[in-house]
Write a protein that holds these residues in place. Structure first.
Motif, PDB file in Angstrom:
ATOM      1  N   ASP A 149      -9.029  37.390 -22.543  1.00 33.16           N
ATOM      2  CA  ASP A 149      -9.363  38.210 -21.378  1.00 33.16           C
ATOM      3  C   ASP A 149      -8.067  38.750 -20.765  1.00 33.16           C
ATOM      4  OD1 ASP A 149      -8.305  36.245 -19.583  1.00 33.16           O
ATOM      5  OD2 ASP A 149     -10.169  35.121 -19.761  1.00 33.16           O
ATOM      6  N   THR A 150      -8.197  39.579 -19.724  1.00 32.07           N
ATOM      7  CA  THR A 150      -7.018  40.255 -19.174  1.00 32.07           C
ATOM      8  C   THR A 150      -6.030  39.262 -18.545  1.00 32.07           C
ATOM      9  OG1 THR A 150      -8.529  42.078 -18.721  1.00 32.07           O
ATOM     10  CG2 THR A 150      -6.333  42.265 -17.799  1.00 32.07           C
ATOM     11  N   GLY A 151      -6.553  38.237 -17.883  1.00 36.00           N
ATOM     12  CA  GLY A 151      -5.672  37.230 -17.282  1.00 36.00           C
ATOM     13  C   GLY A 151      -4.796  36.578 -18.341  1.00 36.00           C
ATOM     14  N   GLN A 152      -5.386  36.281 -19.501  1.00 36.90           N
ATOM     15  CA  GLN A 152      -4.617  35.677 -20.598  1.00 36.90           C
ATOM     16  C   GLN A 152      -3.576  36.655 -21.136  1.00 36.90           C
ATOM     17  OE1 GLN A 152      -6.887  33.548 -23.702  1.00 36.90           O
ATOM     18  NE2 GLN A 152      -8.642  33.731 -22.346  1.00 36.90           N
ATOM     19  N   THR A 153      -3.938  37.952 -21.177  1.00 37.15           N
ATOM     20  CA  THR A 153      -2.975  38.955 -21.645  1.00 37.15           C
ATOM     21  C   THR A 153      -1.739  38.954 -20.747  1.00 37.15           C
ATOM     22  OG1 THR A 153      -4.744  40.291 -22.554  1.00 37.15           O
ATOM     23  CG2 THR A 153      -2.664  41.424 -22.125  1.00 37.15           C
TER      24      THR A 153
END
Lengths: 253, 201
Positions: A149-153
């Protein structure tokens, strides 16, 4: 004593001496509790929490919301909805979130994973009746893809997690993950301005979809949250530590 | 050339190796026995009124090193505990861990478990191993990693990491502020308080 017997005894003594010394060595590497040089593998998982008083207040509010509103709703939903239906709905919405996983896999340079996600989406959409059945589970390569997800990116891009935040309703997060939620929102097809593109997709349908999606995910989310809070010395800290560890592990995958 | 002495030495060495192998149970064998025993108790079909936490206690005592768990959960402060306080904290914390562990079991399908080979997480500490498993439960897969440590001839579990969340790190996060504030007596008191609360396990 015959020479051969003597050789056997010498051999046996030699062998036992070797084994004994090997065991003595193993014994000596067993850490001694009083040994101050023992490396501490649990010293590193931390998060800054300058907003703790506010976070604790929101945490308390959320617990009330979960205990008195969402848990009864989730329980009622489980009672009236057969398991295959719940599973189908979970699969459907999960399949729909494909762009979040695809784009973020690619943004993290995990192109093989992005390819696998595409394969999984295609298989489940076509053979799994629009994503209701997760037929991809039968394919070993597609059965356990780590979801991005974007947070992980942001994490992979070495953006710091920022202070810990407890969001009303959503629960534990960080500044980085909250920003990530905005990215996920725009990558979710449910938010792609469907009202303007599909005639029958009015506010009533849109609200219905959001409610079904939310309520369907309640039982699982509440069970996971309860497991963390139960028997904790300080439930707030237990949830915070678990959240931070869980997200760090997801970034590493 | 008389080969008999060499043959005898080889034979004796082989004998010693076989003896050693028979004595030491490999980490993955220990873990499999532990998991099998716990699941057999948790998912037994005949009804019983005894709490699950009490039923699995003997098995967990056999396979978990509660002293190592408590020492790590408390952290560097452990060294300031007196021998008596360490004993008391270990006894209380064992109860907390067993209770917590029992709470993780839900009625329903028995989970399927896949084991991966043991790895040495830190080459400087050869007495530690990490064993990754995948739990298949209700159509979902969960990653569960066991950390084990050699103690004497045996391997004992000292941490369970579920989906990246370490049991010990989680307890450390809670216990450390309590220790910093009130030392060993505060830690012992908070463990006693937790155990006095009602529970379902």
């Amino acid at each position: 004593m015959t020479p051969s017997l003597r050789t056997f005894i010498t051999g046996a003594v030699f062998s036992f001496a070797t084994v004994w010394s090997a065991q003595a060595q193993t014994m000596s590497v067993t850490p001694n509790p009083a040994d101050s040089d023992e490396p501490d593998e649990y010293a590193s998982v931390t998060v800054s929490d300058p907003l703790e008083p506010m976070n604790r207040a929101v945490f308390k509010f959320n617990n009330g919301l979960y205990d008195y509103v969402l848990r009864p709703v989730g329980k009622g939903y489980v009672r009236v909805t057969p398991k295959p239906v719940r599973k189908g709905i979970t699969n459907f919405f999960n399949n729909l979130r494909f762009p979040i996983r695809f784009v973020n896999s690619a943004l993290q340079g995990k192109f093989q994973r992005a390819g696998l996600e595409t394969g999984k989406f295609a298989v489940n959409t076509v053979a799994g009746i629009g994503g209701l059945i997760r037929v991809s589970d039968a394919v070993p390569a597609l059965a356990a893809i780590s979801e991005e997800d974007t947070g992980q990116t942001f994490g992979v891009w070495r953006v710091g997690k920022g202070p810990y935040l407890v969001l009303p309703f959503f629960g534990p997060s960080t500044v980085r993950d909250t920003t990530g939620m905005v990215g996920d929102h725009f990558l979710n097809p449910l938010n792609w301005n469907l009202k303007h593109n599909i005639d029958w997709y009015d506010w009533k349908v849109s609200t219905g979809v959001t409610v079904v999606n939310g309520v369907n995910s309640l039982p699982g989310a509440i069970a996971a949250y309860d497991a963390l809070r139960k028997d904790a010395l300080d439930p707030y800290v237990a949830v915070r530590s678990a959240y931070i560890q869980y997200r760090e592990a997801a970034i590493q995958k | 050339m008389n080969l008999r002495p060499i043959k005898n030495i080889l034979l004796a060495s082989l004998f010693a190796v076989v003896t050693l192998h028979a004595a030491a149970v490999e980490p993955h064998e220990m873990l499999k026995s532990a998991v099998d025993e716990v699941l057999a108790i948790a998912y037994r079909s005949d009804p019983t009124t005894v709490r699950l936490s009490e039923r699995i206690r003997p098995t967990l005592n056999k396979y978990f090193n509660f002293e190592a768990i408590t020492r790590r959960a408390i952290g560097p402060g452990w060294r300031q505990f007196t021998a008596e306080q360490q004993k008391r904290a270990t006894a209380l914390f064992s109860d907390v861990v067993i209770r917590n562990y029992a709470d993780r079991f839900e009625a329903g399908d028995r989970p399927g478990i896949t084991y991966s080979p043991a790895v040495i997480p830190d080459s400087k500490r050869p007495s530690l191993r990490e064993l990754a498993t995948t739990i298949d439960y209700s159509g979902k897969k969960y990653s569960v990693v066991y950390r084990v440590e050699q103690s004497g001839d045996n391997w004992r579990i000292y941490d369970v990491i579920i989906e990246g969340v370490s049991m010990i790190a989680n307890w450390r996060a809670q216990l450390d502020p309590i220790y910093q504030k009130g030392g060993a007596p505060a830690v012992i008191k908070s463990l006693e308080q937790t155990l006095s609360l009602p529970f379902s396990g």
